[in-house]
Design a protein around this motif. Structure first.
Motif, PDB file in Angstrom:
ATOM      1  N   GLU A  25      35.344  65.579  29.981  1.00  0.00           N
ATOM      2  CA  GLU A  25      34.425  65.387  28.853  1.00  0.00           C
ATOM      3  C   GLU A  25      34.081  66.735  28.236  1.00  0.00           C
ATOM      4  O   GLU A  25      33.784  67.696  28.945  1.00  0.00           O
ATOM      5  N   CYS A 142      36.908  62.728  25.000  1.00  0.00           N
ATOM      6  CA  CYS A 142      36.905  62.226  26.371  1.00  0.00           C
ATOM      7  C   CYS A 142      38.345  61.910  26.737  1.00  0.00           C
ATOM      8  O   CYS A 142      38.975  61.077  26.085  1.00  0.00           O
ATOM      9  N   VAL A 250      33.963  62.034  22.862  1.00  0.00           N
ATOM     10  CA  VAL A 250      33.068  62.006  24.010  1.00  0.00           C
ATOM     11  C   VAL A 250      32.033  60.912  23.767  1.00  0.00           C
ATOM     12  O   VAL A 250      31.545  60.738  22.646  1.00  0.00           O
ATOM     13  N   THR A 257      30.981  56.033  29.304  1.00  0.00           N
ATOM     14  CA  THR A 257      32.147  56.794  29.752  1.00  0.00           C
ATOM     15  C   THR A 257      32.830  56.108  30.927  1.00  0.00           C
ATOM     16  O   THR A 257      34.063  55.988  30.977  1.00  0.00           O
TER      17      THR A 257
END
Length: 382
Positions: A25, A142, A250, A257
């Protein structure tokens, strides 16, 4: 979306270990008082390495960026804990230097990109070769790595994954604001990153040898300094036995996530199964894939996208595409108990929109004051 109820649980002997998964990240550093991007990454990264371990934190090309690198994980719980650990530790290190750690694809306020470039030989060469193209490169993604040990399977599986890249981008867009302006995009990061000659959707890859030839030609042309700089949305990792999916901004919080990474793991797992079964992947034209990714970056989850995971690529609502993706990956998710994690997140995205919609809601609630967006996103140090 509500996950389809799982069937009778398999006995432990019937369930193989889940494939490995890891997450990288990238974050912007913002000054605590102005909330604008600030160039303090070398000091913050040094402090974060003391807290988290040197392999788990690194600099990026911009001195306003910090990147965290997870341990190799297998379970959803382990991955979630690792993401929280890294975010909170990096935020605590940022606080030591009067900074906020902000998970957004582009800096909400201020210009984060070079100059100055982080003082590493690779980044200096990067800036010399590409000149002003590097100036806005303070964008934050990400990246998800999924373990695929066989290189041939890894390369061929990409053909089954590449058609889903526009949808993954649509549900993860988290960069509507840049340098104090609403860009009108859900993912401005992907537009900035797409300027690079080796960024965007990968071509259809016929074999591992074909992949090596294509990458070799790109490096020889000068478009990439080395194989690691072929920044496709999905690629075989240049240095790990993984498939690496790099399309997402991200995400705003650890739960998102974690769920996104588990979704990617299931999608790659389905692709490997398809390769082993001899199932042909749709040969979607590169230009159509690129156009669909632009459309996803522009509109996020609103409107339609070409169904680039199919042969006919018919325009389809994003909601319908999410349902089709769920149908494909649910058996893999259920096998490892990941269905609830991913189903809850996708349901929230369908109801509330991706991170870009959340950022705009916060701005609207505060009369357009973008400092409030930074405050809402900033990671709490622990």
């Amino acid at each position: 979306m509500t996950p389809v109820p799982a069937g009778t649980p398999a006995s432990p002997a019937e369930v193989t270990a889940p494939p490995t998964v890891g997450v990288e990240e990238e974050f912007v550093l913002a000054a605590r008082h102005s909330r604008a991007a600030v160039h303090r990454a070398p000091a913050v990264v040094g402090a974060a390495r003391v807290r988290l371990g040197a392999p788990h934190v690194t600099v990026e090309v911009s001195q306003a960026q910090v990147e965290t690198v997870s341990a190799v994980c297998r379970t959803a719980e382990g991955l979630a804990a690792e993401i929280v650990r890294l975010r909170s530790g990096a935020a605590a290190a940022a606080a030591e230097y009067d900074c906020l750690l902000v998970p957004t694809g582009t800096a909400v306020l201020g210009r984060p990109g070079p100059p100055p470039v982080v003082d590493k030989a690779r980044y200096r060469a990067f800036a010399r070769r590409f000149g002003p193209l590097a100036h806005d490169q303070g964008v934050n993604a990400c990246h998800v790595h999924v373990g695929v040990a066989d290189r041939e399977e890894a390369v061929r599986s990409i053909n089954h994954v590449r058609g889903w890249m526009p949808l993954l981008l649509a549900v993860t867009g988290n960069s509507p604001f840049s340098d104090g302006t609403d860009t009108g995009y859900a993912s401005w990061r992907s537009v900035v990153w797409g300027r690079w000659p080796v960024a965007g959707p990968p071509p259809y890859l016929h074999s591992a040898a074909h992949y090596e030839r294509v990458v070799g030609h790109l490096v020889a042309s000068g478009a990439a300094m080395d194989p690691a700089m072929v920044y496709w949305h999905v690629r075989p990792s240049p240095h790990l036995p993984t498939v690496e999916v790099r399309v997402a901004d991200v995400l705003p919080d650890p739960a998102a996530t974690t769920a996104y990474a588990l979704l990617v793991r299931a999608l790659v797992g389905c692709a490997v199964d398809a390769v082993r079964a001899g199932e042909p992947a749709p040969a979607v034209p590169d230009l159509l894939l690129r156009a669909a990714c632009w459309q996803a970056a522009r509109h996020g989850t609103h409107g339609t996208l070409p169904a680039t995971h199919t042969h006919d690529c018919a325009p389809t609502s994003v909601g319908r595409l999410v349902e089709e993706l769920w149908k494909r990956v649910e058996p893999h998710l259920s096998r490892y108990g990941d269905d609830r994690w991913v189903g809850d997140w996708l349901s929230e995205v369908q109801r509330q929109g991706p991170g870009s919609a959340r950022q705009r809601r916060v701005a609207d609630q505060h009369g357009g004051r973008l400092q409030a967006v930074v405050d809402e996103l900033a990671v709490e140090p622990r």
